[in-house]
Design an enzyme around this catalytic site. Structure first.
Site, PDB file in Angstrom:
ATOM      1  N   TYR A   1       0.847  -1.185   0.000  1.00 28.12           N
ATOM      2  CA  TYR A   1       0.000   0.000   0.000  1.00 28.12           C
ATOM      3  C   TYR A   1       0.884   1.235   0.000  1.00 28.12           C
ATOM      4  O   TYR A   1       1.806   1.334   0.804  1.00 28.12           O
ATOM      5  CB  TYR A   1      -0.909   0.005   1.231  1.00 28.12           C
ATOM      6  CG  TYR A   1      -1.766   1.246   1.354  1.00 28.12           C
ATOM      7  CD1 TYR A   1      -2.805   1.484   0.457  1.00 28.12           C
ATOM      8  CD2 TYR A   1      -1.547   2.178   2.366  1.00 28.12           C
ATOM      9  CE1 TYR A   1      -3.595   2.624   0.572  1.00 28.12           C
ATOM     10  CE2 TYR A   1      -2.333   3.313   2.488  1.00 28.12           C
ATOM     11  CZ  TYR A   1      -3.355   3.533   1.589  1.00 28.12           C
ATOM     12  OH  TYR A   1      -4.137   4.663   1.696  1.00 28.12           O
TER      13      TYR A   1
ATOM     14  N   ASP B   1       9.289   2.629  -0.177  1.00 29.06           N
ATOM     15  CA  ASP B   1       8.246   3.327   0.567  1.00 29.06           C
ATOM     16  C   ASP B   1       8.427   2.962   2.037  1.00 29.06           C
ATOM     17  O   ASP B   1       8.014   1.895   2.482  1.00 29.06           O
ATOM     18  CB  ASP B   1       6.856   2.909   0.058  1.00 29.06           C
ATOM     19  CG  ASP B   1       5.739   3.593   0.840  1.00 29.06           C
ATOM     20  OD1 ASP B   1       6.041   4.269   1.839  1.00 29.06           O
ATOM     21  OD2 ASP B   1       4.566   3.435   0.442  1.00 29.06           O
TER      22      ASP B   1
ATOM     23  N   LYS C   1       4.254   9.440   8.459  1.00 29.98           N
ATOM     24  CA  LYS C   1       3.944   8.920   9.796  1.00 29.98           C
ATOM     25  C   LYS C   1       4.875   9.469  10.901  1.00 29.98           C
ATOM     26  O   LYS C   1       4.703  10.601  11.317  1.00 29.98           O
ATOM     27  CB  LYS C   1       3.869   7.403   9.747  1.00 29.98           C
ATOM     28  CG  LYS C   1       2.731   6.995   8.785  1.00 29.98           C
ATOM     29  CD  LYS C   1       2.246   5.593   8.856  1.00 29.98           C
ATOM     30  CE  LYS C   1       0.953   5.508   8.033  1.00 29.98           C
ATOM     31  NZ  LYS C   1       0.917   4.481   7.026  1.00 29.98           N
TER      32      LYS C   1
END
Ligand SMILES: *Cc1c(COP(=O)(O)O)cnc(C)c1O
Length: 425
Positions: free
Chosen positions: A142, A237, A265
């Site tokens: 994702y 990522d 994050k």
């Protein structure tokens, strides 16, 4: 009337599904999502006045737990000077210095406002730099809700049964080649077929939006070699794993240098931040130096930078990763031992402060394996944990997180609940 039940009733009239991000809605585990009215340390306090040990940690960012005093004070200090300037500010320079110092492959960095923006920019950069169009992504990885990456995607897309989102033109999807993770043959074949058309490869080096999957030995190195050979940009990522599995992310742990890295994050310290960084030669393709356009009204926002700087410094200047690893192993062992005692087939991959539990007989190496794990059993386990005061992610496809604020008491309490919940299955 401000119970979770009544808030959710109202929310559903006002917002699609009652939420601003889909997995929060508990659609796959069932039941009414609780609302959180405040959080401190390792605990959430719900609108119904329950205290829960939190293993979601805002889906990754809260590595220092909630309401951390140092981060709170950093934000307060920045707040006194104004909330947004629209000019460069000193915090941005400190933030860039910290990221470049901590993440081995990053020579220059651009701050953005979310992980999605970071991966979107990384893809555009790879294409602009190579003047090629095609990209490879992996099933179950994702990368936020970027059009060209919402194909066989993990996280909420998978949880809610639409890994291939509606609203994405086929012509976009055609430029994305999707491969199974951990399958070197498939990778070789794709490079042989598309080599000269491949702008780049994007992956979560430890896929953590389908639970937690570890790369097979040598897989990441092969990927690095193939990209170098064919002049394709290797994009890690590390929005989830960056500053989580070590100060320098997976790339430091596995000693692999990607060309570009997407971050998010943890670098926001709980405020909305993302970043893309990498080799100078590629990063300098970004406007205003180069032809690849990217911009952001609130990018490098002083409050967000102050929070992020505080979060990163706390990680740099402490034994955080040792403590997190210790807590992670304790949880792993408690669950593993119980599984063996009761003879329940399950896997519990763990690295540092990340872990997940698959109700599956065999080790999970890719999306197919993760999908095959027992959903009903997971959902029962989720509700048993929640009833007993422990909040784990409301989907079998999401990773659990531990924070430095999970003191021994919270970990012990949670382990008791995990064990009891497994026995009750
Ligand atoms: C969360 C996540 C994203 C998206 O970040 P947002 O801030 O939610 O846009 C991208 N990639 C990975 C690996 C993630 O875990």
């Amino acid at each position: 009337m401000n119970s979770s039940e009544s808030l959710f009733q109202r929310a559903q009239q006002l917002m699609p599904g009652g939420v601003n991000s889909p997995v929060r809605a508990f659609r796959s585990v069932g039941g009414t999502p609780f609302f959180t009215k405040k959080a401190h340390g390792a605990y959430l306090t719900t609108a119904d006045d329950r205290d829960l040990v939190d293993f979601v940690c805002t889906w990754g960012p809260a590595i220092h737990g909630h309401d951390n005093e140092v981060i709170r004070e950093a934000i307060a200090e920045a707040l006194n000077k104004g909330t947004s300037f629209g000019t460069p500010n000193p915090y941005e320079v400190t933030m860039a210095e910290l990221i470049i110092e901590m993440v081995p492959s990053i020579e220059k960095v651009r701050m953005v406002n979310s992980g999605t923006e970071a991966t979107m920019t990384a893809i555009r950069l790879a294409r602009g730099y190579t003047k090629r169009n095609k990209i490879i992504k992996f099933e179950g990885c994702y990368h936020g809700h970027v059009d060209s990456l919402l194909i066989k995607a993990g996280s909420g897309a998978l949880t809610l049964g639409n890994p291939d989102s509606a609203g994405i033109p086929e012509s976009f999807a055609e430029e994305t080649i999707v491969l199974p993770f951990n399958d070197l043959e498939a990778l070789d074949a794709a490079f042989s077929k598309y080599g000269e058309e491949l702008a780049g490869v994007i992956l979560e080096p430890y896929p953590a939006n389908i639970g937690l999957i570890m790369p097979k030995s040598g897989y990441l190195q092969s990927l690095r070699d193939l990209c170098s050979k064919h002049g394709s940009v290797l994009i890690f990522d590390e929005v989830m794993t960056g500053f989580r599995v070590s100060a320098g992310g997976v790339q430091e742990k596995e000693d692999i240098q990607p060309d570009l890295t997407a971050l998010g994050k943890i670098i926001g310290g709980g405020l909305p931040v993302g970043a893309v960084g990498g080799k100078t030669e590629i990063m300098d393709c970004l406007a205003p130096l180069g032809p690849v356009y990217q911009a952001g009204t609130l990018s490098g926002n002083p409050l967000a930078m102050a929070a992020g700087i505080a979060a990163l410094k706390l990680l740099k200047e402490s034994d955080a990763y040792q403590r997190l690893e210790k807590m992670g192993s304790q949880v792993q062992e408690a669950i593993e031992t119980t599984l063996q005692e009761i003879g329940l087939p399950a896997q519990i991959p763990q690295v540092g402060s990340m872990f997940c539990l698959y109700f599956s007989e065999d080790p999970v190496e890719n999306l197919q394996d993760a999908t095959n794990s027992d959903t009903d059993r997971f959902n029962k386990y989720f509700h048993a944990c929640l009833e007993n005061g422990v909040y784990i992610p409301p989907s079998k496809y999401e990773g659990n997180f531990i924070s430095t604020a999970h003191e021994q008491e919270a970990i012990d309490q949670a382990c008791d609940v995990f064990v009891k919940s497994l026995h009750d299955l």
